[in-house]
Design a protein around this motif. Structure first.
Motif, PDB file in Angstrom:
ATOM      1  N   SER A  35      -0.566  -0.966 -10.276  1.00 18.40           N
ATOM      2  CA  SER A  35       0.490  -1.655  -9.545  1.00 18.40           C
ATOM      3  C   SER A  35       0.560  -1.188  -8.098  1.00 18.40           C
ATOM      4  O   SER A  35       0.807  -1.975  -7.185  1.00 18.40           O
ATOM      5  N   LEU A  36       0.326   0.086  -7.884  1.00 14.57           N
ATOM      6  CA  LEU A  36       0.405   0.674  -6.551  1.00 14.57           C
ATOM      7  C   LEU A  36      -0.561  -0.004  -5.584  1.00 14.57           C
ATOM      8  O   LEU A  36      -0.254  -0.211  -4.410  1.00 14.57           O
ATOM      9  N   LEU A  37      -1.746  -0.368  -6.073  1.00 17.67           N
ATOM     10  CA  LEU A  37      -2.775  -0.944  -5.226  1.00 17.67           C
ATOM     11  C   LEU A  37      -2.832  -2.471  -5.298  1.00 17.67           C
ATOM     12  O   LEU A  37      -3.710  -3.089  -4.702  1.00 17.67           O
ATOM     13  N   ALA A  38      -1.906  -3.086  -5.999  1.00 16.10           N
ATOM     14  CA  ALA A  38      -1.877  -4.544  -6.100  1.00 16.10           C
ATOM     15  C   ALA A  38      -1.199  -5.153  -4.872  1.00 16.10           C
ATOM     16  O   ALA A  38      -0.665  -4.446  -4.006  1.00 16.10           O
ATOM     17  N   SER A  39      -1.211  -6.474  -4.783  1.00 16.66           N
ATOM     18  CA  SER A  39      -0.594  -7.163  -3.658  1.00 16.66           C
ATOM     19  C   SER A  39       0.912  -7.323  -3.891  1.00 16.66           C
ATOM     20  O   SER A  39       1.382  -7.300  -5.036  1.00 16.66           O
ATOM     21  N   PRO A  40       1.692  -7.498  -2.815  1.00 18.00           N
ATOM     22  CA  PRO A  40       3.145  -7.662  -2.974  1.00 18.00           C
ATOM     23  C   PRO A  40       3.495  -8.873  -3.827  1.00 18.00           C
ATOM     24  O   PRO A  40       2.782  -9.879  -3.842  1.00 18.00           O
ATOM     25  N   LEU A  41       4.606  -8.786  -4.518  1.00 15.77           N
ATOM     26  CA  LEU A  41       5.085  -9.887  -5.346  1.00 15.77           C
ATOM     27  C   LEU A  41       5.588 -11.012  -4.438  1.00 15.77           C
ATOM     28  O   LEU A  41       6.539 -10.806  -3.665  1.00 15.77           O
ATOM     29  N   PRO A  42       4.976 -12.207  -4.471  1.00 13.30           N
ATOM     30  CA  PRO A  42       5.393 -13.290  -3.576  1.00 13.30           C
ATOM     31  C   PRO A  42       6.850 -13.702  -3.795  1.00 13.30           C
ATOM     32  O   PRO A  42       7.343 -13.731  -4.922  1.00 13.30           O
ATOM     33  N   ASP A  43       7.508 -13.995  -2.681  1.00  9.96           N
ATOM     34  CA  ASP A  43       8.858 -14.572  -2.690  1.00  9.96           C
ATOM     35  C   ASP A  43       9.926 -13.645  -3.269  1.00  9.96           C
ATOM     36  O   ASP A  43      11.040 -14.097  -3.577  1.00  9.96           O
ATOM     37  N   PHE A  44       9.608 -12.358  -3.405  1.00  7.41           N
ATOM     38  CA  PHE A  44      10.618 -11.438  -3.922  1.00  7.41           C
ATOM     39  C   PHE A  44      11.545 -10.996  -2.801  1.00  7.41           C
ATOM     40  O   PHE A  44      11.095 -10.608  -1.724  1.00  7.41           O
TER      41      PHE A  44
ATOM     42  N   ALA B 274       9.931  -0.623  -4.083  1.00  2.68           N
ATOM     43  CA  ALA B 274       8.629  -0.197  -3.563  1.00  2.68           C
ATOM     44  C   ALA B 274       7.495  -0.671  -4.461  1.00  2.68           C
ATOM     45  O   ALA B 274       6.421  -1.058  -3.980  1.00  2.68           O
ATOM     46  N   ASP B 275       7.727  -0.672  -5.770  1.00  2.00           N
ATOM     47  CA  ASP B 275       6.699  -1.139  -6.700  1.00  2.00           C
ATOM     48  C   ASP B 275       6.490  -2.643  -6.584  1.00  2.00           C
ATOM     49  O   ASP B 275       5.364  -3.134  -6.727  1.00  2.00           O
ATOM     50  N   LEU B 276       7.543  -3.388  -6.307  1.00  2.00           N
ATOM     51  CA  LEU B 276       7.441  -4.844  -6.217  1.00  2.00           C
ATOM     52  C   LEU B 276       6.924  -5.293  -4.850  1.00  2.00           C
ATOM     53  O   LEU B 276       6.137  -6.241  -4.753  1.00  2.00           O
ATOM     54  N   GLU B 277       7.348  -4.617  -3.804  1.00  2.00           N
ATOM     55  CA  GLU B 277       6.927  -4.992  -2.454  1.00  2.00           C
ATOM     56  C   GLU B 277       5.651  -4.289  -2.014  1.00  2.00           C
ATOM     57  O   GLU B 277       5.089  -4.614  -0.975  1.00  2.00           O
TER      58      GLU B 277
ATOM     59  N   ASP C  42       0.603  13.137 -11.189  1.00  2.00           N
ATOM     60  CA  ASP C  42       0.753  13.244 -12.642  1.00  2.00           C
ATOM     61  C   ASP C  42       0.879  11.836 -13.178  1.00  2.00           C
ATOM     62  O   ASP C  42       1.307  10.924 -12.469  1.00  2.00           O
ATOM     63  N   PHE C  43       0.491  11.632 -14.430  1.00  2.00           N
ATOM     64  CA  PHE C  43       0.373  10.287 -14.971  1.00  2.00           C
ATOM     65  C   PHE C  43       1.398   9.969 -16.051  1.00  2.00           C
ATOM     66  O   PHE C  43       1.222   9.004 -16.808  1.00  2.00           O
ATOM     67  N   ILE C  44       2.483  10.718 -16.112  1.00  2.00           N
ATOM     68  CA  ILE C  44       3.492  10.465 -17.143  1.00  2.00           C
ATOM     69  C   ILE C  44       4.114   9.062 -17.002  1.00  2.00           C
ATOM     70  O   ILE C  44       4.425   8.404 -17.995  1.00  2.00           O
ATOM     71  N   ASP C  45       4.279   8.567 -15.769  1.00  2.00           N
ATOM     72  CA  ASP C  45       4.845   7.229 -15.596  1.00  2.00           C
ATOM     73  C   ASP C  45       3.851   6.115 -15.922  1.00  2.00           C
ATOM     74  O   ASP C  45       4.217   4.931 -15.886  1.00  2.00           O
ATOM     75  N   GLU C  46       2.613   6.488 -16.275  1.00  2.00           N
ATOM     76  CA  GLU C  46       1.642   5.479 -16.701  1.00  2.00           C
ATOM     77  C   GLU C  46       1.894   5.023 -18.136  1.00  2.00           C
ATOM     78  O   GLU C  46       1.058   4.352 -18.738  1.00  2.00           O
ATOM     79  N   ARG C  47       3.058   5.350 -18.678  1.00  2.00           N
ATOM     80  CA  ARG C  47       3.393   4.937 -20.048  1.00  2.00           C
ATOM     81  C   ARG C  47       3.881   3.495 -20.104  1.00  2.00           C
ATOM     82  O   ARG C  47       3.858   2.874 -21.171  1.00  2.00           O
ATOM     83  N   PHE C  48       4.361   2.951 -18.998  1.00  2.00           N
ATOM     84  CA  PHE C  48       4.937   1.614 -19.011  1.00  2.00           C
ATOM     85  C   PHE C  48       3.845   0.544 -19.069  1.00  2.00           C
ATOM     86  O   PHE C  48       2.773   0.699 -18.486  1.00  2.00           O
ATOM     87  N   ASP C  49       4.151  -0.558 -19.756  1.00  2.00           N
ATOM     88  CA  ASP C  49       3.270  -1.719 -19.714  1.00  2.00           C
ATOM     89  C   ASP C  49       3.228  -2.267 -18.289  1.00  2.00           C
ATOM     90  O   ASP C  49       4.070  -1.924 -17.439  1.00  2.00           O
ATOM     91  N   LEU C  50       2.260  -3.136 -18.026  1.00  2.00           N
ATOM     92  CA  LEU C  50       2.196  -3.849 -16.757  1.00  2.00           C
ATOM     93  C   LEU C  50       2.633  -5.294 -16.968  1.00  2.00           C
ATOM     94  O   LEU C  50       2.624  -5.804 -18.093  1.00  2.00           O
ATOM     95  N   ILE C  51       2.993  -5.937 -15.879  1.00  2.00           N
ATOM     96  CA  ILE C  51       3.329  -7.357 -15.877  1.00  2.00           C
ATOM     97  C   ILE C  51       2.399  -8.063 -14.905  1.00  2.00           C
ATOM     98  O   ILE C  51       2.229  -7.617 -13.765  1.00  2.00           O
TER      99      ILE C  51
ATOM    100  N   LEU D 253       0.260  -7.512  -9.985  1.00  2.00           N
ATOM    101  CA  LEU D 253       0.674  -6.666 -11.101  1.00  2.00           C
ATOM    102  C   LEU D 253       1.878  -5.836 -10.686  1.00  2.00           C
ATOM    103  O   LEU D 253       1.930  -5.324  -9.559  1.00  2.00           O
ATOM    104  N   VAL D 254       2.832  -5.691 -11.595  1.00  2.00           N
ATOM    105  CA  VAL D 254       3.966  -4.795 -11.369  1.00  2.00           C
ATOM    106  C   VAL D 254       4.176  -3.968 -12.625  1.00  2.00           C
ATOM    107  O   VAL D 254       3.653  -4.284 -13.700  1.00  2.00           O
ATOM    108  N   THR D 255       4.948  -2.917 -12.492  1.00  2.00           N
ATOM    109  CA  THR D 255       5.212  -2.010 -13.599  1.00  2.00           C
ATOM    110  C   THR D 255       6.424  -2.494 -14.396  1.00  2.00           C
ATOM    111  O   THR D 255       7.485  -2.757 -13.828  1.00  2.00           O
ATOM    112  N   HIS D 256       6.261  -2.600 -15.707  1.00  2.09           N
ATOM    113  CA  HIS D 256       7.341  -3.049 -16.574  1.00  2.09           C
ATOM    114  C   HIS D 256       8.231  -1.853 -16.928  1.00  2.09           C
ATOM    115  O   HIS D 256       8.328  -1.431 -18.075  1.00  2.09           O
ATOM    116  N   SER D 257       8.892  -1.348 -15.911  1.00  2.00           N
ATOM    117  CA  SER D 257       9.689  -0.141 -16.069  1.00  2.00           C
ATOM    118  C   SER D 257      11.073  -0.452 -16.622  1.00  2.00           C
ATOM    119  O   SER D 257      11.531  -1.606 -16.601  1.00  2.00           O
TER     120      SER D 257
END
Length: 269
Positions: A36-45, A65-68, A86-95, A101-105
């Protein structure tokens, strides 16, 4: 004074508020995934001016920050002397939605943003699925390239290797198994698959990245029911944080904390 950036979770960020101060020269990127960090911004958010729902300001800031997709630019501009992962937050699914892509937090769920137009026709990507593994590996390769070609190459990279605790220790010292684990409310999950995922992710990351230091306090990996954020497999006993700070001190970061941690007592039995 070192300038420390964290791409990770509370297990690293909590080294400061829980076990001492010294967080003035600290940048914290959380509630995201490398994918998600390296993906493009969410359009129209368009984020709300006031944190929606029951979100705190810092939670909303991380979510936006994750969405934009603003965190990466802030990270490079910060010019850290040390960069801890650290990769503990890598537990969430993606959308997957609108070509990004965004994090389904939990924060995204609580925000109510999922009901808005930018998320129309979104689809989940299970964290434990092969497609999620593929997009994560692609992002890890891209991040390694970014590290080599940006100002981040000047930072000392450090991996905070961690796993979910399977046991907890109460105030009497009694140790028991952790039960009823959830990632999102109402969605029980097992610990073992996520620890296996962390092992794979860390191995791949170390393979792709330049040589980096690795800190590991697994000898003290017990959950703390009295942790300020509540009982969780990654909310550890105080000795865990003391040991991580000790190891960071050996890497020259003792000055990043306002006080020196005590020597660890006994490791987990």
């Amino acid at each position: 004074m070192p300038k420390i950036a964290i791409v990770g979770s509370c297990i690293t960020r909590d080294l400061w508020p829980i076990r001492g101060g010294g967080s003035e020269q600290l940048l914290y990127v959380s509630r995201t995934s490398l994918a998600s960090l390296l993906a493009s911004p969410l359009p129209d958010f368009r984020p709300a001016r006031i944190p929606p729902g029951d979100l705190h300001a810092h939670e909303h800031k991380a979510l936006v920050a994750d969405l934009e997709k603003t965190a990466l630019a802030r990270l490079v501009a910060f010019q850290p002397t040390h960069l801890i992962f650290d990769f503990i937050d890598e537990r969430f699914d993606l959308i997957s939605t609108r070509g990004t892509l965004v994090t389904h937090s939990a924060e995204l769920v609580r925000s109510g943003y999922l009901s808005r137009a930018p998320f129309r026709s979104w689809r989940p990507i299970s964290r434990l699925s092969a497609p999620c593994d593929r997009v994560w590996r692609d992002a890890a390769r891209a991040f390694a390239t970014l590290l080599e070609r940006s100002e981040l190459r000047r930072a000392v990279p450090i991996l905070h290797s961690a796993r979910w605790a399977t046991r907890q220790r109460d105030t009497s010292g009694a140790i028991s198994e952790i039960r009823d684990v959830e990632i999102l409310s109402g969605r029980p999950t097992a610990i073992a698959p996520y620890n296996a995922l962390l092992e794979r992710q860390e191995a791949e990351f170390l393979r792709l990245m330049p040589p980096m230091a690795r800190i590991d306090a697994d000898a003290f990996r017990l959950a703390d029911p009295d942790h300020q954020w509540g009982l969780s497999p990654f909310h550890y006993i105080p000795e865990y944080y003391d040991e991580v700070r000790r190891q960071l001190g050996l890497l020259g970061l003792s000055g990043a904390f306002s006080e020196q941690p005590a020597a660890p007592s006994a490791p987990v039995a």
